[in-house]
Design a protein around this motif. Structure first.
Motif, PDB file in Angstrom:
ATOM      1  N   GLY A  81     -19.728 -13.602 -11.673  1.00  0.00           N
ATOM      2  CA  GLY A  81     -19.814 -14.607 -10.632  1.00  0.00           C
ATOM      3  C   GLY A  81     -21.231 -15.044 -10.331  1.00  0.00           C
ATOM      4  O   GLY A  81     -21.498 -16.215 -10.083  1.00  0.00           O
ATOM      5  N   ALA A  82     -22.171 -14.109 -10.350  1.00  0.00           N
ATOM      6  CA  ALA A  82     -23.563 -14.446 -10.046  1.00  0.00           C
ATOM      7  C   ALA A  82     -24.132 -15.393 -11.091  1.00  0.00           C
ATOM      8  O   ALA A  82     -24.883 -16.312 -10.778  1.00  0.00           O
ATOM      9  N   THR A  83     -23.748 -15.179 -12.356  1.00  0.00           N
ATOM     10  CA  THR A  83     -24.238 -16.030 -13.434  1.00  0.00           C
ATOM     11  C   THR A  83     -23.574 -17.399 -13.404  1.00  0.00           C
ATOM     12  O   THR A  83     -24.212 -18.430 -13.600  1.00  0.00           O
ATOM     13  N   MET A  84     -22.284 -17.409 -13.130  1.00  0.00           N
ATOM     14  CA  MET A  84     -21.509 -18.643 -13.231  1.00  0.00           C
ATOM     15  C   MET A  84     -21.592 -19.520 -11.988  1.00  0.00           C
ATOM     16  O   MET A  84     -21.362 -20.717 -12.063  1.00  0.00           O
ATOM     17  N   GLY A  85     -21.895 -18.930 -10.840  1.00  0.00           N
ATOM     18  CA  GLY A  85     -21.889 -19.706  -9.612  1.00  0.00           C
ATOM     19  C   GLY A  85     -20.497 -19.983  -9.092  1.00  0.00           C
ATOM     20  O   GLY A  85     -20.277 -20.865  -8.275  1.00  0.00           O
ATOM     21  N   LYS A  86     -19.520 -19.265  -9.591  1.00  0.00           N
ATOM     22  CA  LYS A  86     -18.163 -19.337  -9.055  1.00  0.00           C
ATOM     23  C   LYS A  86     -17.553 -17.963  -9.221  1.00  0.00           C
ATOM     24  O   LYS A  86     -18.162 -17.061  -9.791  1.00  0.00           O
ATOM     25  N   ASP A  87     -16.366 -17.775  -8.677  1.00  0.00           N
ATOM     26  CA  ASP A  87     -15.725 -16.471  -8.784  1.00  0.00           C
ATOM     27  C   ASP A  87     -15.360 -16.177 -10.232  1.00  0.00           C
ATOM     28  O   ASP A  87     -14.693 -16.983 -10.887  1.00  0.00           O
ATOM     29  N   ALA A  88     -15.794 -15.028 -10.744  1.00  0.00           N
ATOM     30  CA  ALA A  88     -15.434 -14.629 -12.102  1.00  0.00           C
ATOM     31  C   ALA A  88     -13.916 -14.492 -12.207  1.00  0.00           C
ATOM     32  O   ALA A  88     -13.270 -13.951 -11.320  1.00  0.00           O
ATOM     33  N   GLY A  89     -13.359 -15.006 -13.303  1.00  0.00           N
ATOM     34  CA  GLY A  89     -11.923 -14.897 -13.516  1.00  0.00           C
ATOM     35  C   GLY A  89     -11.095 -15.904 -12.751  1.00  0.00           C
ATOM     36  O   GLY A  89      -9.864 -15.780 -12.673  1.00  0.00           O
ATOM     37  N   GLU A 110      -7.725  -5.180 -12.449  1.00  0.00           N
ATOM     38  CA  GLU A 110      -7.338  -4.407 -13.631  1.00  0.00           C
ATOM     39  C   GLU A 110      -6.702  -5.311 -14.683  1.00  0.00           C
ATOM     40  O   GLU A 110      -6.957  -5.162 -15.889  1.00  0.00           O
ATOM     41  N   ASP A 111      -5.889  -6.258 -14.235  1.00  0.00           N
ATOM     42  CA  ASP A 111      -5.282  -7.207 -15.169  1.00  0.00           C
ATOM     43  C   ASP A 111      -6.342  -8.080 -15.832  1.00  0.00           C
ATOM     44  O   ASP A 111      -6.264  -8.364 -17.033  1.00  0.00           O
ATOM     45  N   LEU A 112      -7.336  -8.491 -15.053  1.00  0.00           N
ATOM     46  CA  LEU A 112      -8.419  -9.289 -15.616  1.00  0.00           C
ATOM     47  C   LEU A 112      -9.180  -8.493 -16.670  1.00  0.00           C
ATOM     48  O   LEU A 112      -9.539  -9.028 -17.728  1.00  0.00           O
ATOM     49  N   SER A 113      -9.417  -7.229 -16.404  1.00  0.00           N
ATOM     50  CA  SER A 113     -10.095  -6.378 -17.395  1.00  0.00           C
ATOM     51  C   SER A 113      -9.266  -6.263 -18.663  1.00  0.00           C
ATOM     52  O   SER A 113      -9.805  -6.302 -19.780  1.00  0.00           O
ATOM     53  N   HIS A 114      -7.944  -6.124 -18.501  1.00  0.00           N
ATOM     54  CA  HIS A 114      -7.066  -6.053 -19.679  1.00  0.00           C
ATOM     55  C   HIS A 114      -7.111  -7.369 -20.458  1.00  0.00           C
ATOM     56  O   HIS A 114      -7.163  -7.363 -21.698  1.00  0.00           O
ATOM     57  N   ALA A 115      -7.118  -8.475 -19.721  1.00  0.00           N
ATOM     58  CA  ALA A 115      -7.212  -9.778 -20.377  1.00  0.00           C
ATOM     59  C   ALA A 115      -8.496  -9.875 -21.195  1.00  0.00           C
ATOM     60  O   ALA A 115      -8.482 -10.361 -22.337  1.00  0.00           O
ATOM     61  N   ASN A 116      -9.593  -9.421 -20.638  1.00  0.00           N
ATOM     62  CA  ASN A 116     -10.863  -9.452 -21.361  1.00  0.00           C
ATOM     63  C   ASN A 116     -10.808  -8.612 -22.633  1.00  0.00           C
ATOM     64  O   ASN A 116     -11.356  -9.003 -23.672  1.00  0.00           O
ATOM     65  N   ARG A 117     -10.141  -7.460 -22.553  1.00  0.00           N
ATOM     66  CA  ARG A 117     -10.008  -6.611 -23.759  1.00  0.00           C
ATOM     67  C   ARG A 117      -9.207  -7.332 -24.834  1.00  0.00           C
ATOM     68  O   ARG A 117      -9.572  -7.302 -26.028  1.00  0.00           O
ATOM     69  N   LEU A 118      -8.135  -8.003 -24.436  1.00  0.00           N
ATOM     70  CA  LEU A 118      -7.315  -8.735 -25.406  1.00  0.00           C
ATOM     71  C   LEU A 118      -8.091  -9.909 -26.006  1.00  0.00           C
ATOM     72  O   LEU A 118      -7.980 -10.184 -27.205  1.00  0.00           O
ATOM     73  N   LEU A 119      -8.854 -10.590 -25.187  1.00  0.00           N
ATOM     74  CA  LEU A 119      -9.639 -11.725 -25.672  1.00  0.00           C
ATOM     75  C   LEU A 119     -10.648 -11.279 -26.733  1.00  0.00           C
ATOM     76  O   LEU A 119     -10.842 -11.957 -27.744  1.00  0.00           O
ATOM     77  N   ARG A 120     -11.261 -10.138 -26.497  1.00  0.00           N
ATOM     78  CA  ARG A 120     -12.248  -9.651 -27.457  1.00  0.00           C
ATOM     79  C   ARG A 120     -11.574  -9.103 -28.719  1.00  0.00           C
ATOM     80  O   ARG A 120     -12.046  -9.327 -29.840  1.00  0.00           O
ATOM     81  N   ALA A 121     -10.477  -8.403 -28.527  1.00  0.00           N
ATOM     82  CA  ALA A 121      -9.783  -7.803 -29.675  1.00  0.00           C
ATOM     83  C   ALA A 121      -9.257  -8.869 -30.630  1.00  0.00           C
ATOM     84  O   ALA A 121      -9.204  -8.649 -31.847  1.00  0.00           O
ATOM     85  N   THR A 122      -8.887 -10.027 -30.096  1.00  0.00           N
ATOM     86  CA  THR A 122      -8.332 -11.097 -30.935  1.00  0.00           C
ATOM     87  C   THR A 122      -9.399 -12.090 -31.405  1.00  0.00           C
ATOM     88  O   THR A 122      -9.083 -13.026 -32.136  1.00  0.00           O
ATOM     89  N   GLY A 123     -10.623 -11.904 -30.978  1.00  0.00           N
ATOM     90  CA  GLY A 123     -11.691 -12.823 -31.366  1.00  0.00           C
ATOM     91  C   GLY A 123     -11.602 -14.173 -30.666  1.00  0.00           C
ATOM     92  O   GLY A 123     -12.234 -15.145 -31.098  1.00  0.00           O
ATOM     93  N   ALA A 124     -10.826 -14.240 -29.568  1.00  0.00           N
ATOM     94  CA  ALA A 124     -10.585 -15.529 -28.915  1.00  0.00           C
ATOM     95  C   ALA A 124     -11.847 -16.100 -28.275  1.00  0.00           C
ATOM     96  O   ALA A 124     -12.072 -17.314 -28.322  1.00  0.00           O
ATOM     97  N   ILE A 125     -12.662 -15.232 -27.687  1.00  0.00           N
ATOM     98  CA  ILE A 125     -13.887 -15.718 -27.055  1.00  0.00           C
ATOM     99  C   ILE A 125     -14.853 -16.242 -28.113  1.00  0.00           C
ATOM    100  O   ILE A 125     -15.395 -17.357 -27.991  1.00  0.00           O
ATOM    101  N   ALA A 131       3.972  -7.461 -26.763  1.00  0.00           N
ATOM    102  CA  ALA A 131       3.540  -6.961 -25.456  1.00  0.00           C
ATOM    103  C   ALA A 131       2.380  -7.794 -24.917  1.00  0.00           C
ATOM    104  O   ALA A 131       2.325  -8.110 -23.714  1.00  0.00           O
ATOM    105  N   ASP A 132       1.470  -8.163 -25.806  1.00  0.00           N
ATOM    106  CA  ASP A 132       0.333  -8.982 -25.394  1.00  0.00           C
ATOM    107  C   ASP A 132       0.805 -10.350 -24.918  1.00  0.00           C
ATOM    108  O   ASP A 132       0.333 -10.866 -23.888  1.00  0.00           O
ATOM    109  N   ARG A 133       1.727 -10.941 -25.649  1.00  0.00           N
ATOM    110  CA  ARG A 133       2.210 -12.266 -25.268  1.00  0.00           C
ATOM    111  C   ARG A 133       2.951 -12.227 -23.936  1.00  0.00           C
ATOM    112  O   ARG A 133       2.847 -13.154 -23.129  1.00  0.00           O
ATOM    113  N   GLN A 134       3.676 -11.127 -23.688  1.00  0.00           N
ATOM    114  CA  GLN A 134       4.351 -10.984 -22.394  1.00  0.00           C
ATOM    115  C   GLN A 134       3.331 -10.857 -21.272  1.00  0.00           C
ATOM    116  O   GLN A 134       3.509 -11.421 -20.179  1.00  0.00           O
ATOM    117  N   PHE A 135       2.260 -10.108 -21.544  1.00  0.00           N
ATOM    118  CA  PHE A 135       1.196  -9.982 -20.543  1.00  0.00           C
ATOM    119  C   PHE A 135       0.629 -11.359 -20.184  1.00  0.00           C
ATOM    120  O   PHE A 135       0.459 -11.695 -19.007  1.00  0.00           O
TER     121      PHE A 135
END
Length: 337
Positions: free
Chosen positions: A233-241, A280-295, A263-267
């Motif tokens: 949030g400090a970097t972006m100037g808005k609420d993270a997530g 916690e859900d946001l953290s899980h989302a970040n893990r999935l984004l990195r694991a799939t190379g989406a970012i 399971a990922d698609r259901q999430f």
């Protein structure tokens, strides 16, 4: 292109400083127009508008109008009012967006809708749109009016399109690109294109500047999509997530959903429909984004559009203005690194 090595051989981190320096005198005139035209006998209007307009924005869109005019060696002053109109359109859309999204922070400050309420934010946004059209009419160019009026309509269509896609995890990548073409890239394109109108250049020059602005705008939005998850949030100037909690189906989410297991698609479905919005859900989302190379793939697409923006300047001679416009693209990309 990267955060440290640039197409012009620079080794320092890219910034908007060259463009800011290039247009500083013109931007002072634009700011005077903005300040005078946001005034009203209704005290709430300048108070609320000033909160956002003076709230630390980079003035990137009006600076693009001014820098493109410099690229074309335009020596007049018509672009001052048009650049102010561009900033008013942008500010109006921000006021409306924050109401639609229920946002609490903008550029690190509380949003106008949180301070003054949704009704005031919407109505002051309408006021700024009206001021923008007054400025366009005063310029007297039907061509410039048509370009900016069309951009305003396209932006509104893009926002409605995004609203109807909210929570829909099966949104295809093509539709998402249509949305950001409209809601972000259209104003970047128009801001650049009107410089060719005031400089009285031909349609080929208009199209080149339109392509520069449009591709820069797409790159800019894709970077925003990525750093909503990859930054704080400090970097972006808005609420993270914010995008995650609002159920905005952005490109990183589209890619991660397509590449995940059942399971990922259901999430992702649950998250975009508002059932998984905790930290916690946001953290899980970040893990999935990195694991799939989406970012990283979103950033890669942004770099591709950024290069297209730079390529669109190929017809113009080298010089300070062109270098500043190139570095503006590199700055937009480097925000993610």
């Amino acid at each position: 292109m990267s955060a440290t090595v640039h197409s012009l051989g620079r080794t320092a981190a890219p910034s908007l400083t060259p463009m800011t320096n290039l247009v500083a005198a013109d931007l002072n005139h634009v700011n005077q127009v903005i300040l005078s035209r946001m005034q009203s006998e209704i005290a709430l209007i300048p108070e609320l508008a000033g909160h956002l307009i003076a709230g630390g924005g980079k003035r990137m869109r009006p600076m693009l109008t001014l820098a493109c005019a410099r690229l074309l060696d335009y020596a007049g002053t018509r672009h001052h009012k048009l650049a102010a109109a561009v900033e008013f359109i942008h500010t109006a859309t921000l006021l409306h967006d924050d109401v639609v999204d229920g946002s609490g922070l903008r550029r690190g400050r509380r949003t106008a809708n949180i301070i003054w309420g949704n009704s005031a934010s919407v109505l002051v946004g309408d006021f700024l749109f009206s001021r923008a059209f007054e400025l366009m009419v005063e310029d007297g160019s039907i061509r410039a009016l048509r370009i900016l009026a069309n951009a305003s309509a396209v932006i509104a269509e893009g926002e409605v399109n995004q609203l109807t896609a909210q929570g829909q995890i099966d949104t295809p990548e093509e539709r998402y690109l249509e949305i950001i073409h409209a809601k972000t890239a259209a104003l970047f394109a128009a801001a650049c294109r009107i410089a060719a109108v005031v400089a009285e250049r031909d349609n080929a020059v208009e199209e080149a500047l339109d392509a520069y602005g449009r591709n820069l705008g797409i790159a800019f939005q894709l970077i925003d999509d990525a750093i909503d998850y990859a930054s704080d949030g400090a970097t972006m100037g808005k609420d993270a997530g914010d995008d995650f909690r609002d159920g905005k189906v952005t490109l990183p989410v589209i890619l991660a959903h397509a590449r995940g297991n059942d399971a990922d698609r259901q999430f992702w479905k649950d998250a975009m429909e508002g059932r998984r919005v905790s930290d916690e859900d946001l953290s899980h989302a970040n893990r999935l984004l990195r694991a799939t190379g989406a970012i990283e793939d979103t950033l890669g697409r942004a770099r591709t559009y950024g290069q297209r923006a730079i390529d669109a300047l190929g017809r113009f001679p080298s010089g300070v203005a062109k270098a500043a416009l190139v570095e503006a693209v590199e700055f937009a990309i480097a925000r993610a690194y």
